[in-house]
Scaffold this motif. Structure first.
Motif, PDB file in Angstrom:
ATOM      1  N   HIS A 199       6.236 -13.216 -45.840  1.00  0.00           N
ATOM      2  CA  HIS A 199       5.050 -13.456 -45.018  1.00  0.00           C
ATOM      3  C   HIS A 199       4.328 -14.693 -45.545  1.00  0.00           C
ATOM      4  O   HIS A 199       3.892 -14.715 -46.703  1.00  0.00           O
ATOM      5  N   VAL A 200       4.221 -15.691 -44.700  1.00  0.00           N
ATOM      6  CA  VAL A 200       3.528 -16.919 -45.083  1.00  0.00           C
ATOM      7  C   VAL A 200       2.484 -17.215 -44.010  1.00  0.00           C
ATOM      8  O   VAL A 200       2.831 -17.523 -42.865  1.00  0.00           O
ATOM      9  N   ALA A 201       1.219 -17.097 -44.412  1.00  0.00           N
ATOM     10  CA  ALA A 201       0.098 -17.407 -43.513  1.00  0.00           C
ATOM     11  C   ALA A 201       0.287 -16.782 -42.126  1.00  0.00           C
ATOM     12  O   ALA A 201       0.141 -17.437 -41.098  1.00  0.00           O
ATOM     13  N   ASP A 202       0.604 -15.510 -42.105  1.00  0.00           N
ATOM     14  CA  ASP A 202       0.761 -14.796 -40.849  1.00  0.00           C
ATOM     15  C   ASP A 202      -0.255 -13.644 -40.815  1.00  0.00           C
ATOM     16  O   ASP A 202      -1.011 -13.441 -41.777  1.00  0.00           O
ATOM     17  N   PRO A 203      -0.326 -12.902 -39.724  1.00  0.00           N
ATOM     18  CA  PRO A 203      -1.327 -11.827 -39.654  1.00  0.00           C
ATOM     19  C   PRO A 203      -1.210 -10.813 -40.789  1.00  0.00           C
ATOM     20  O   PRO A 203      -2.226 -10.326 -41.300  1.00  0.00           O
ATOM     21  N   GLN A 204       0.014 -10.499 -41.203  1.00  0.00           N
ATOM     22  CA  GLN A 204       0.175  -9.522 -42.277  1.00  0.00           C
ATOM     23  C   GLN A 204      -0.343 -10.069 -43.605  1.00  0.00           C
ATOM     24  O   GLN A 204      -0.986  -9.347 -44.379  1.00  0.00           O
ATOM     25  N   SER A 205      -0.062 -11.348 -43.873  1.00  0.00           N
ATOM     26  CA  SER A 205      -0.537 -11.932 -45.136  1.00  0.00           C
ATOM     27  C   SER A 205      -2.068 -12.045 -45.132  1.00  0.00           C
ATOM     28  O   SER A 205      -2.708 -11.892 -46.183  1.00  0.00           O
ATOM     29  N   ALA A 206      -2.665 -12.308 -43.976  1.00  0.00           N
ATOM     30  CA  ALA A 206      -4.127 -12.386 -43.896  1.00  0.00           C
ATOM     31  C   ALA A 206      -4.752 -11.028 -44.218  1.00  0.00           C
ATOM     32  O   ALA A 206      -5.751 -10.950 -44.954  1.00  0.00           O
ATOM     33  N   LEU A 207      -4.171  -9.962 -43.675  1.00  0.00           N
ATOM     34  CA  LEU A 207      -4.678  -8.623 -43.986  1.00  0.00           C
ATOM     35  C   LEU A 207      -4.492  -8.296 -45.460  1.00  0.00           C
ATOM     36  O   LEU A 207      -5.386  -7.716 -46.103  1.00  0.00           O
ATOM     37  N   ALA A 208      -3.322  -8.671 -45.996  1.00  0.00           N
ATOM     38  CA  ALA A 208      -3.048  -8.393 -47.404  1.00  0.00           C
ATOM     39  C   ALA A 208      -4.030  -9.136 -48.304  1.00  0.00           C
ATOM     40  O   ALA A 208      -4.506  -8.598 -49.316  1.00  0.00           O
ATOM     41  N   ALA A 209      -4.351 -10.395 -47.980  1.00  0.00           N
ATOM     42  CA  ALA A 209      -5.290 -11.176 -48.790  1.00  0.00           C
ATOM     43  C   ALA A 209      -6.647 -10.487 -48.843  1.00  0.00           C
ATOM     44  O   ALA A 209      -7.284 -10.389 -49.906  1.00  0.00           O
ATOM     45  N   THR A 210      -7.108 -10.000 -47.702  1.00  0.00           N
ATOM     46  CA  THR A 210      -8.393  -9.299 -47.660  1.00  0.00           C
ATOM     47  C   THR A 210      -8.361  -8.046 -48.517  1.00  0.00           C
ATOM     48  O   THR A 210      -9.307  -7.748 -49.267  1.00  0.00           O
ATOM     49  N   ASP A 211      -7.244  -7.310 -48.425  1.00  0.00           N
ATOM     50  CA  ASP A 211      -7.165  -6.031 -49.141  1.00  0.00           C
ATOM     51  C   ASP A 211      -6.961  -6.225 -50.642  1.00  0.00           C
ATOM     52  O   ASP A 211      -7.419  -5.395 -51.438  1.00  0.00           O
ATOM     53  N   VAL A 212      -6.244  -7.287 -51.053  1.00  0.00           N
ATOM     54  CA  VAL A 212      -6.111  -7.580 -52.489  1.00  0.00           C
ATOM     55  C   VAL A 212      -7.485  -7.895 -53.077  1.00  0.00           C
ATOM     56  O   VAL A 212      -7.855  -7.418 -54.165  1.00  0.00           O
TER      57      VAL A 212
END
Length: 534
Positions: free
Chosen positions: A75-88
């Motif tokens: 995942h590179v700068a996609d919706p899943q990575s954006a959610l993961a960044a917030t949750d980390v």
């Protein structure tokens, strides 16, 4: 002395209880499926690194896999990575609020044993040798270790879990970079406020998630995720009926159970929480996707690609039959119809004995013929398709009116004279409402017409022949009787001209008078003048 020992024991229990009370795992949310992730930073790998689990960056250059082997999703700068960044970030901030139960000094390790609880260090920390985490037999025991600065694991150092300690219950908050040196083994989930660096031969058993920093991996690391690996696409029948069907997915590494999603109306009847299930599709089941994901007490893996299943419905219930309710034996052309049955591809009809379909078989409208021996009964129909048969229709009662039975033997005068009269009869014919007689030429019925006993007159020109009879009713004619032969004896023909002595003397004898032979005459009756005798 006893009081001091009791007080000390109480104090230790209080500390242990306090540690246990505050040891609460952070919620990783959408980042739980990642083995390596950075919210902000590049992601680089050199050499044949092996990673199980998802990897990625939400803001940075990604340069890996290849080289290396990945069992998971990038995942590179996609919706899943954006959610993961917030949750980390949220998980890291949650750890800020976890109180420090026991303060550790650097370096850690060298056989040091930690029991479940919350631990912290005052600054940058080094791990030397082996650090042992002892769950004391509790598989749900949680370890939280917070470092006030960077964490560096020395070469060949390790973290060992004993007595039911679980990888997914070990959490690190590292306020700086994480360096896992050559051949070192790091265990647990690391929430890092900096870069992550793994040197040659280093191993990660768990996760390393950065809120701010690059990830750099060197040659030959084996990185093992604690959560199940991504599931492959399920396999099984893609076109089904409302019956039990088996679906299977390849065994998912690290999974202790399997979470299946099914189309509406489908239920698992066997194998729940395993990689092979038996599914029943109910009467209201609809087409849809089947997916599966592995799970364990650390979380859930990436869901499988959807497996589309087309659910073919069974036929609906048959409606009411319409058609000829009263028919005759030996008749044809009776038509019967049922309204179109939902989802039916064929129609299965049942008929009374002696009835056969002559047109429209396997459709909702049929033409039926009734044999000469057909009997009354019921007609039913039900729809069918590759999935089975639907509910059968209500009985449609058919009354089959019989033909007259075969006529028996005719009895009466077998020899009769012209101008004579005779009586002829036949036993009553079952089912007959009338009788049809056939007679020799010159014979006629004078009484009893259309019954089983008749009076017959023979004219003076009547001829020998046969008499027969058959019964009749509204449905038709029965079988005729055997022929009854009659001999009609004829009358003599008219006499010809008399010839002989036209003049005779009184008292004379021997006058010869002749007439030509009369056909059919067996005797002759002569009339003579007065006082003449033969």
């Amino acid at each position: 002395m006893k009081f001091k020992i009791a007080l000390l024991f109480f104090a230790l229990l209080t500390v242990a209880y306090t540690n246990k009370l505050v040891a609460q795992a952070p919620n990783l949310g959408n980042s739980a499926g990642f083995t390596l992730f950075t919210a902000t930073g590049a992601f680089n790998n050199v050499g044949p690194t092996t990673v199980i689990g998802d990897v990625g960056t939400n803001a940075g250059i990604f340069s890996a896999f290849p080289p290396g082997t990945l069992t998971g999703v990038i995942h590179v700068a996609d919706p899943q990575s954006a959610l993961a960044a917030t949750d980390v970030d949220a998980a890291y901030l949650f750890m800020n609020g976890v109180s420090c139960g026991t303060v550790l000094v650097s370096p850690m390790g060298s056989g040091q044993i930690l029991t479940p609880g919350n631990y912290c260090t005052g600054g940058a920390t080094i791990l030397n040798g082996n650090l042992i985490l002892d769950a004391l037999g509790n598989p749900n025991a949680i370890f939280i270790i917070k470092t006030g600065g960077a964490l560096t694991t020395a070469a060949s150092s390790s973290i060992t879990l004993i007595n039911a300690a679980a990888l997914c219950n070990v959490y690190w908050q590292i306020n700086g970079q994480l360096i896992i040196s050559n051949t070192a083994v790091f265990s647990g989930t690391a929430l890092v406020n900096g870069a992550i660096s793994m040197q040659t031969g280093a191993s990660l058993q768990g996760r390393a998630l950065s809120r701010a920093g690059a990830i750099n991996i060197d040659n030959s690391q084996i990185i093992i995720s604690t959560i199940p690996v991504p599931a492959t696409t399920a396999s099984g029948n893609d076109t089904v009926c409302q019956t039990g069907v088996i679906y299977t997915v390849q065994a998912i590494s690290n999974a202790s159970s399997y979470n299946w999603t099914l189309p509406a109306g489908a239920t698992i009847t066997n194998g729940a929480n395993s990689n092979s299930i038996i599914v029943s599709f109910g009467a209201l089941a609809v087409s849809g996707n089947i997916t599966v994901e592995g799970s364990n007490n650390c979380g859930v893996g990436t869901v499988s690609p959807p497996f589309l299943v087309t659910v073919n419905p069974t036929p609906g219930a048959a409606g009411l039959i319409t058609g000829n309710a009263i028919v005759c034996q030996a008749s044809s052309g009776a038509i019967y119809t049922v309204p179109l049955i939902t989802n039916a591809t064929t129609y299965t009809w049942t008929l009374p004995v002696g009835a056969t379909i002559t047109a429209g078989a396997n459709t909702n409208t049929i033409t039926v013929s009734y044999s000469a021996s057909a009997s009354s009964g019921v007609i039913t129909v039900q729809g069918s398709n590759v999935c089975g048969t639907g509910a059968i229709s209500a009985d449609f009662v058919v009354t089959v009116n019989p033909l007259p039975s075969a006529a028996g033997l005719v009895s009466g005068n077998a020899t009769i004279c012209q101008n004579g009269t005779g009586i002829y009869s036949v036993p009553s014919i079952p089912n007959a409402t009338g009788y049809v007689w056939s007679l020799p030429t010159g014979a006629s019925i004078t009484a009893g017409a259309n019954t089983n006993s008749i009076t017959v007159s023979f004219s003076n020109s009547a001829q020998s022949g046969v008499i027969s009879v058959f019964g009749t009713n509204a449905c038709g004619n029965g079988i005729s009787s055997p022929n009854f032969s009659i001999t009609v004896d004829p009358l003599p023909l008219a006499a010809g001209l008399v010839v002989g002595n036209a003049t005779a003397c009184q008292g004379s004898t021997g006058a010869t008078i002749t007439v030509p032979a009369i056909a059919n005459a067996t005797s002759y009756i002569w009339t003579l003048p007065v006082d003449a005798t033969i």
